[in-house]
Design a protein around this motif. Structure first.
Motif: not given
Length: 413
Positions: A332-345
């Motif tokens: 398993i590799r921790n990408l830790d590449a930031g927020c996915c952008g969807l942020s709930g709604s």
């Protein structure tokens, strides 16, 4: 310390370093957004009970909590922004509001009710929501993006209340707070979690909770969010008083239980913060006490891991990585590449969709590059909404880490 002194102390703690704005996912893709420092501590000095700021600017904040993680002085920046939004919501209700946006906020805030409708006939619901004309109509009438991902509905998670009552061995009981996504969109995750906990010897209680309230809060319906919180706390009260832990599998629900519920004016609010656990946080504590069985079968699989923003905000590290690292064969590799952008709604909204995709672009690139280089074949993350966005942005299969652990315990194929 009175409220004015407390406010002054919070504002004085802001050192004007701008680190929060430099790391803000929204500020990176939207040059018109003044950033968390400007929207939080700076504007707080001018809010004397009045909102002196365009409310659309307040809505640009995705509530990802990155600013609070970054702040070297521990300033609760998003708390200030949410306070301003709460005040703006009260002011808005005194005036007229666009019907379309008002209805959109009402709908997006009520995941629970949408879920109850969607699972009546999930196959048909999913097929209808894939029709382009239907998505176009939803875009035009509600400003919910026709291009954005919509979570599919599935077999709902069955509620399992404690019918017998709290037994004497409370050390082997847990309350499970599944959240709306697990309950209505991905019930299998909840069923696997319950099976896993029962395999470890725990009786799992699943009361008929309402939505945690975070989607309501994100869409300006603070009164209803507080009402949901008080209702849920009352359901939890006898278990909390008995010292029984509350387990979550959704990082956003977990953050709400730990950070928002203790602020509600109920007796059980004083207990929930210390008794709420992310599933893997709970399992790691068992491991540290020597109570987690390590009779894993080998699982030959490789995964990229995305740590959700609301997991980081809990300050518990990445317990899922630590647990999965105990399983032989798992890479398993921790990408830790930031927020996915969807942020709930946030990313579902038509005017936010492109911003959400730009916010997530760094993560999407990291996933695609890793998959192309053969570092991993699949992704894993605890947040259901992050999963939806990852699949939308990359097409890479994504699972909750509890599935990997259950496979190691031979509970699923």
């Amino acid at each position: 310390m009175d409220s004015r002194d407390e406010l002054a102390a919070r504002l004085d703690a802001c050192q004007k370093c701008n680190m929060c704005t430099a790391q803000c996912p929204v500020a990176k893709v939207n040059p018109r957004f003044i950033g968390p420092k400007g929207l939080g501590p700076d504007m707080e000095r001018f809010r004397r009970g009045q909102i002196n700021l365009d409310e659309t600017m307040l809505d640009d904040c995705s509530n990802c909590k990155t600013c609070e993680l970054t702040c070297p002085s521990g300033v609760k920046i998003t708390e200030m922004i949410l306070g301003a939004r709460r005040a703006a919501s009260k002011a808005r209700h005194k005036n007229t509001m666009g019907l379309r946006l008002g209805l959109r906020g009402y709908i997006l805030g009520r995941n629970e009710y949408l879920g109850k409708l969607g699972v009546i006939w999930p196959t048909l619901t999913n097929q209808v929501l894939k029709i382009k004309l239907v998505r176009l109509a939803i875009d035009k009438t509600l400003s919910i993006s026709k291009n954005g991902p919509l979570p599919a509905y599935g077999k709902p998670l069955k509620i399992q209340p404690d019918k017998v009552g709290i037994g004497t061995n409370t050390n082997k009981q847990v309350v499970y707070f599944p959240g709306c996504y697990t309950r209505f969109n991905e019930g299998d995750t909840g069923r696997i979690l319950i099976r896993l906990l029962e395999h470890l010897g725990y009786k799992t209680i699943v009361p008929d909770f309402h939505c945690c309230g975070l989607p309501l809060e994100a869409n300006g319906q603070f009164g209803k969010a507080d009402k949901n919180g008080r209702y849920n706390l009352e359901l939890m009260r006898p278990y909390l008083e008995a010292g029984i832990p509350v387990i979550t599998s959704c990082t956003s629900c977990g953050l709400t239980l730990k950070e928002d519920y203790p602020k509600l004016e109920t007796s059980s609010a004083q207990l929930i913060g210390a008794q709420a656990y992310d599933l893997f946080e709970f399992l790691w504590q068992l491991h540290e006490k020597g109570e987690l069985p390590l009779d894993f079968q080998e699982v030959r699989a490789s995964y990229g891991y995305h740590p959700p923003c609301h997991l980081k905000a809990q300050g518990i590290g990445t317990p899922a990585l630590r647990i999965l690292g105990l399983i032989p064969g798992v890479k398993i590799r921790n990408l830790d590449a930031g927020c996915c952008g969807l942020s709930g709604s946030y990313g579902f909204k038509a005017e936010k969709y492109e911003k959400a995709m730009k916010i997530g672009s760094g993560l999407f690139e990291a996933i695609n590059v890793g998959a192309e280089h053969g570092d991993f074949q699949s992704m894993t993350t605890e947040c259901g909404v992050c999963k939806v966005q990852i699949v939308h942005g990359t097409g890479i299969p994504t699972v909750h880490p509890v599935r990997i652990l259950a496979k190691a315990y031979r509970l699923i194929d």
